[in-house]
Design a protein around this motif. Structure first.
Motif, short mmCIF file in Angstrom:
data_model
loop_
_atom_site.label_atom_id
_atom_site.label_comp_id
_atom_site.label_asym_id
_atom_site.label_seq_id
_atom_site.Cartn_x
_atom_site.Cartn_y
_atom_site.Cartn_z
N ALA A 70 0.83 -1.20 0.00
CA ALA A 70 0.00 0.00 0.00
C ALA A 70 0.86 1.26 0.00
O ALA A 70 0.52 2.26 -0.63
N VAL A 71 1.99 1.23 0.72
CA VAL A 71 2.91 2.36 0.70
C VAL A 71 3.43 2.60 -0.71
O VAL A 71 3.46 3.73 -1.20
N ASP A 72 3.84 1.54 -1.40
CA ASP A 72 4.33 1.69 -2.77
C ASP A 72 3.27 2.35 -3.65
O ASP A 72 3.55 3.27 -4.42
N TRP A 73 2.04 1.86 -3.53
CA TRP A 73 0.95 2.40 -4.36
C TRP A 73 0.70 3.86 -4.00
O TRP A 73 0.52 4.71 -4.90
N ALA A 74 0.71 4.17 -2.71
CA ALA A 74 0.44 5.54 -2.27
C ALA A 74 1.53 6.51 -2.72
O ALA A 74 1.24 7.65 -3.08
N VAL A 75 2.78 6.06 -2.70
CA VAL A 75 3.87 6.92 -3.18
C VAL A 75 3.66 7.27 -4.65
O VAL A 75 3.77 8.44 -5.05
N ASP A 76 3.36 6.29 -5.46
CA ASP A 76 3.13 6.55 -6.89
C ASP A 76 1.93 7.45 -7.10
O ASP A 76 1.95 8.35 -7.95
N GLU A 77 0.89 7.23 -6.32
CA GLU A 77 -0.32 8.04 -6.45
C GLU A 77 -0.07 9.48 -6.04
O GLU A 77 -0.50 10.43 -6.72
N ALA A 78 0.63 9.68 -4.93
CA ALA A 78 0.94 11.05 -4.48
C ALA A 78 1.78 11.77 -5.52
O ALA A 78 1.56 12.97 -5.79
N ALA A 79 2.74 11.08 -6.11
CA ALA A 79 3.57 11.69 -7.14
C ALA A 79 2.75 12.06 -8.38
O ALA A 79 2.92 13.13 -8.96
N ARG A 80 1.83 11.17 -8.78
CA ARG A 80 0.98 11.45 -9.93
C ARG A 80 0.14 12.68 -9.74
O ARG A 80 -0.05 13.50 -10.65
N LEU A 81 -0.41 12.83 -8.54
CA LEU A 81 -1.37 13.89 -8.27
C LEU A 81 -0.73 15.14 -7.66
O LEU A 81 -1.42 16.13 -7.41
N GLY A 82 0.56 15.08 -7.38
CA GLY A 82 1.23 16.22 -6.77
C GLY A 82 0.78 16.48 -5.35
O GLY A 82 0.63 17.63 -4.93
N LEU A 83 0.57 15.41 -4.57
CA LEU A 83 0.08 15.53 -3.21
C LEU A 83 1.16 15.16 -2.20
O LEU A 83 2.01 14.31 -2.48
N PRO A 84 1.13 15.75 -1.01
CA PRO A 84 2.00 15.26 0.06
C PRO A 84 1.49 13.91 0.55
O PRO A 84 0.30 13.61 0.44
N LEU A 85 2.41 13.12 1.10
CA LEU A 85 2.05 11.80 1.60
C LEU A 85 2.22 11.78 3.12
O LEU A 85 3.22 12.26 3.65
N ARG A 86 1.24 11.21 3.80
CA ARG A 86 1.31 11.04 5.25
C ARG A 86 1.21 9.56 5.57
O ARG A 86 0.24 8.90 5.18
N ILE A 87 2.21 9.02 6.26
CA ILE A 87 2.23 7.62 6.67
C ILE A 87 1.82 7.54 8.14
O ILE A 87 2.39 8.24 8.99
N VAL A 88 0.83 6.69 8.43
CA VAL A 88 0.27 6.61 9.78
C VAL A 88 0.32 5.17 10.29
O VAL A 88 -0.05 4.23 9.56
N HIS A 89 0.78 5.03 11.53
CA HIS A 89 0.67 3.74 12.22
C HIS A 89 -0.05 3.97 13.54
O HIS A 89 0.28 4.89 14.29
N ALA A 90 -1.04 3.15 13.83
CA ALA A 90 -1.82 3.28 15.06
C ALA A 90 -1.26 2.35 16.12
O ALA A 90 -1.00 1.17 15.86
N SER A 91 -1.08 2.88 17.34
CA SER A 91 -0.58 2.08 18.44
C SER A 91 -1.14 2.62 19.74
O SER A 91 -1.19 3.83 19.96
N LEU A 92 -1.57 1.71 20.60
CA LEU A 92 -2.13 2.11 21.90
C LEU A 92 -1.13 1.94 23.04
O LEU A 92 -1.52 1.98 24.21
N TRP A 93 0.15 1.79 22.72
CA TRP A 93 1.12 1.50 23.77
C TRP A 93 1.17 2.59 24.83
O TRP A 93 1.36 2.33 26.01
N GLU A 94 0.99 3.87 24.42
CA GLU A 94 1.12 4.97 25.37
C GLU A 94 0.04 4.92 26.45
O GLU A 94 0.23 5.43 27.55
N ARG A 95 -1.08 4.33 26.16
CA ARG A 95 -2.15 4.25 27.15
C ARG A 95 -1.77 3.34 28.32
O ARG A 95 -2.37 3.41 29.37
N TYR A 96 -0.80 2.46 28.07
CA TYR A 96 -0.39 1.53 29.11
C TYR A 96 1.03 1.82 29.61
O TYR A 96 1.64 1.02 30.29
N GLU A 97 1.52 3.02 29.27
CA GLU A 97 2.89 3.38 29.61
C GLU A 97 3.09 3.43 31.13
O GLU A 97 4.18 3.17 31.63
#
Length: 291
Positions: A18-45
């Motif tokens: 999906a990252v590969d596809w998104a990079v190509d898509e962002a380049a095609r459309l001239g858009l910035p890319l934001r990569i997001v990972h969700a993690s709940l570790w901080e709630r149990y810190e």
């Protein structure tokens, strides 16, 4: 300011595709890319002893996943405007919140632990069914994902339910420099005058003509906005989900609409979109249509 294209990563091979596809898509459309990972570790810190010097394993894993996604994106396109980070939420909430300020969301078809050949992961399905912006689920063989067919397909329902999907598909075809195949399925009457084949044929002809007229109406306004893009109109007999699944085998992207009803909770996907997210042979874009 252009809204970013957001891609969710979880460390799975599918999310890296999906990252590969998104990079190509962002380049095609001239858009910035934001990569997001969700993690709940901080709630149990707070469970980590205050005298501990090592970072929690969950924190290390989350940071490593984001770093791997960002590095993969940089290697694919070094000049891309990109940000990456960990979000303190569950995956569905993180992506749905990101959708509020995104041009589109991109996800893989299976999360960590997914088995090749199995159905769509629950996160991708839920996000596609609830997002306020278009969601692209990256699936299919490498040639489909990498744009090897030079073909964008949009499934067209009624004109009032397809305008957003048609516009999205036309923008995609224009950005890729390819034609758009607009497809509408129709059904032959199954139980009408079975003893009179000519009557049945006449009824089928009427239904096909009706499907063709609806297709023309659904495309008219959007086509005028993209005069340089060739549009191939096709009416095909058969159930819509099967027709579109078949054409997806030789497509780079399949676009379908999903009606969002104001105030309605829960999953908002029709049968066709739901089936294609599970079984299409190429990336699928689900474009919300407000009603």
């Amino acid at each position: 300011m252009k809204l970013p294209l957001v891609v969710g990563v979880d460390g799975s091979g599918s999310s890296m595709e999906a990252v590969d596809w998104a990079v190509d898509e962002a380049a095609r459309l001239g858009l910035p890319l934001r990569i997001v990972h969700a993690s709940l570790w901080e709630r149990y810190e707070t469970r980590v002893p205050s005298f501990a010097t090592d970072r929690p394993a969950e924190k290390i894993m989350a940071d490593d996943i984001v770093a791997a996604g960002a590095e993969r994106a940089r290697l694919r396109r070094r000049d891309l405007d990109m940000t990456a980070g960990v979000v303190d939420e569950d995956a569905v909430s993180a992506l749905l919140h990101a959708a509020r300020e995104a041009s589109a969301l991109v996800t893989g078809s299976r999360g960590r632990g997914g088995i090749v050949g199995m159905l769509l992961g629950s996160v991708s399905l839920t996000v596609a069914a609830r997002s306020v912006c278009p969601v692209i689920v990256v699936r299919g063989e490498e040639r489909n994902r990498q744009g090897g067919y030079g073909r964008v397909v949009v499934g067209v329902a009624d004109p009032t339910q397809s305008s957003a999907a048609v516009r999205f598909a036309l923008r995609e075809a224009e950005a890729r420099g390819c034609a758009l195949d607009a497809v509408r399925a129709w059904r032959r009457p199954a139980h009408e005058h079975v003893d009179h084949p000519l009557v049945v044929d006449d009824a089928a002809g009427v239904r096909e003509e009706h499907a063709s007229a609806l297709l023309t109406d659904a495309l008219a306004e959007a086509v005028r906005e993209h005069p340089g893009t060739d549009v191939n109109r096709r009416t095909v007999e058969g159930p819509a989900h099967r027709v579109l699944q078949e054409v997806s085998t030789h497509a780079d992207l399949l676009v379908v609409g999903a009606r969002r009803r104001h105030g309605r909770l829960g999953l908002q996907l029709g049968r066709v979109a739901h089936a294609l997210l599970h079984h299409a042979a190429c990336p699928v874009a689900v474009v919300p249509q407000r009603s």
